[in-house]
Enzyme design. Structure first.
Site, PDB file in Angstrom:
ATOM      1  N   GLY A   1      56.558  48.263  59.235  1.00 47.37           N
ATOM      2  CA  GLY A   1      56.187  49.458  58.856  1.00 47.37           C
ATOM      3  C   GLY A   1      56.790  49.861  57.713  1.00 47.37           C
ATOM      4  O   GLY A   1      57.948  49.344  57.230  1.00 47.37           O
TER       5      GLY A   1
ATOM      6  N   GLN B   1      59.663  54.211  50.349  1.00 43.87           N
ATOM      7  CA  GLN B   1      60.591  53.065  50.320  1.00 43.87           C
ATOM      8  C   GLN B   1      60.143  52.171  49.118  1.00 43.87           C
ATOM      9  O   GLN B   1      60.970  51.233  48.809  1.00 43.87           O
ATOM     10  CB  GLN B   1      60.159  52.691  51.566  1.00 43.87           C
ATOM     11  CG  GLN B   1      60.851  53.100  52.815  1.00 43.87           C
ATOM     12  CD  GLN B   1      60.799  52.599  54.075  1.00 43.87           C
ATOM     13  OE1 GLN B   1      59.869  52.241  54.681  1.00 43.87           O
ATOM     14  NE2 GLN B   1      61.832  51.904  54.507  1.00 43.87           N
TER      15      GLN B   1
ATOM     16  N   LEU C   1      63.911  49.011  56.701  1.00 44.29           N
ATOM     17  CA  LEU C   1      64.128  48.169  55.418  1.00 44.29           C
ATOM     18  C   LEU C   1      65.053  48.685  54.507  1.00 44.29           C
ATOM     19  O   LEU C   1      65.767  47.934  53.343  1.00 44.29           O
ATOM     20  CB  LEU C   1      62.523  47.854  54.977  1.00 44.29           C
ATOM     21  CG  LEU C   1      61.665  46.890  55.568  1.00 44.29           C
ATOM     22  CD1 LEU C   1      60.346  46.735  55.176  1.00 44.29           C
ATOM     23  CD2 LEU C   1      62.424  45.608  55.770  1.00 44.29           C
TER      24      LEU C   1
ATOM     25  N   HIS D   1      59.010  56.872  63.262  1.00 43.79           N
ATOM     26  CA  HIS D   1      59.927  56.345  62.315  1.00 43.79           C
ATOM     27  C   HIS D   1      59.392  56.747  60.962  1.00 43.79           C
ATOM     28  O   HIS D   1      60.209  56.939  60.052  1.00 43.79           O
ATOM     29  CB  HIS D   1      60.298  54.793  62.849  1.00 43.79           C
ATOM     30  CG  HIS D   1      61.126  54.322  61.720  1.00 43.79           C
ATOM     31  ND1 HIS D   1      62.545  53.970  61.904  1.00 43.79           N
ATOM     32  CD2 HIS D   1      61.022  54.006  60.401  1.00 43.79           C
ATOM     33  CE1 HIS D   1      63.003  53.461  61.138  1.00 43.79           C
ATOM     34  NE2 HIS D   1      62.337  53.462  59.913  1.00 43.79           N
TER      35      HIS D   1
ATOM     36  N   HIS E   1      60.178  59.150  57.751  1.00 42.33           N
ATOM     37  CA  HIS E   1      60.332  58.606  56.240  1.00 42.33           C
ATOM     38  C   HIS E   1      59.698  59.770  55.360  1.00 42.33           C
ATOM     39  O   HIS E   1      60.330  59.957  54.296  1.00 42.33           O
ATOM     40  CB  HIS E   1      59.978  57.233  56.111  1.00 42.33           C
ATOM     41  CG  HIS E   1      60.806  56.156  56.269  1.00 42.33           C
ATOM     42  ND1 HIS E   1      62.008  55.826  55.570  1.00 42.33           N
ATOM     43  CD2 HIS E   1      60.870  55.321  56.997  1.00 42.33           C
ATOM     44  CE1 HIS E   1      62.632  55.136  56.098  1.00 42.33           C
ATOM     45  NE2 HIS E   1      61.998  54.395  56.938  1.00 42.33           N
TER      46      HIS E   1
HETATM   47 NI    NI Z   1      62.313  52.742  57.851  1.00 41.73          NI
END
Ligand code: NI
Length: 169
Positions: free
Chosen positions: A45, A50, A93, A134, A138
């Protein structure tokens, strides 16, 4: 194109992303880059912040390239229903090597647009429900270490600082 993964404590990970208002080639390219970057980093994911893009977009593939039907693109997602409870280990990550048990809803319904701007609803349970929660976190600027106890979070933050000092973060 593969982008480097932004790591904690970069501020882009800790503020809400912006809603997507244009559905065109630029968004499709972003989604392609997100899948490529996620696979390259061995993730299941990824949220756009990110890779440094503060947009309300997330991609998921719990099969990790084994089943294209499991590829999921959520644009402007909103969790509209939550039910039950599950506790399980999560990683991220943006927080490499940190794994902690997090309590999440067992089942969710998420309303989101696809790359073309069409609204859809997705029902999810177990791992997929966890992953969606999750990733939507984010997009709201919330990392999973802020969903665990203060004691465990302090330990995780201490570990991160140690890794940073050693040049391993
Ligand atoms: Ni994450």
């Amino acid at each position: 194109m593969v982008h480097p993964i932004v790591k904690f404590p970069d501020p882009i990970l800790q503020r809400p992303a912006e809603p997507v208002t244009e559905f065109g080639a630029e968004l499709k390219a972003l989604v392609d880059d997100m899948f490529e970057s996620m696979y390259d980093a061995h993730g299941i994911g990824l949220a756009a912040p990110q890779i440094g893009v503060p947009k309300y977009v997330t991609v998921l593939d719990l099969s990790f390239q084994k089943n294209s039907e499991e590829k999921l693109v959520l644009v402007n997602p909103e969790i509209i229903f939550r039910e039950g409870k599950q506790v399980g280990e999560e990683g991220c990550l943006s927080l490499p090597d940190i794994r902690e048990k997090v309590s999440r809803a067992a089942r969710v319904k998420v309303r989101a647009q696809d790359v073309n701007g069409d609204w859809q609803e997705h029902d999810a349970e177990e791992m997929l429900a966890r992953a969606i929660q999750h990733e939507v976190d984010h997009l709201n600027g919330v990392l999973f270490i802020f969903r665990i106890s203060a004691l465990k979070r302090d330990l995780a933050l201490r570990r991160i600082r140690k890794l940073q000092r050693a040049g391993e973060w």
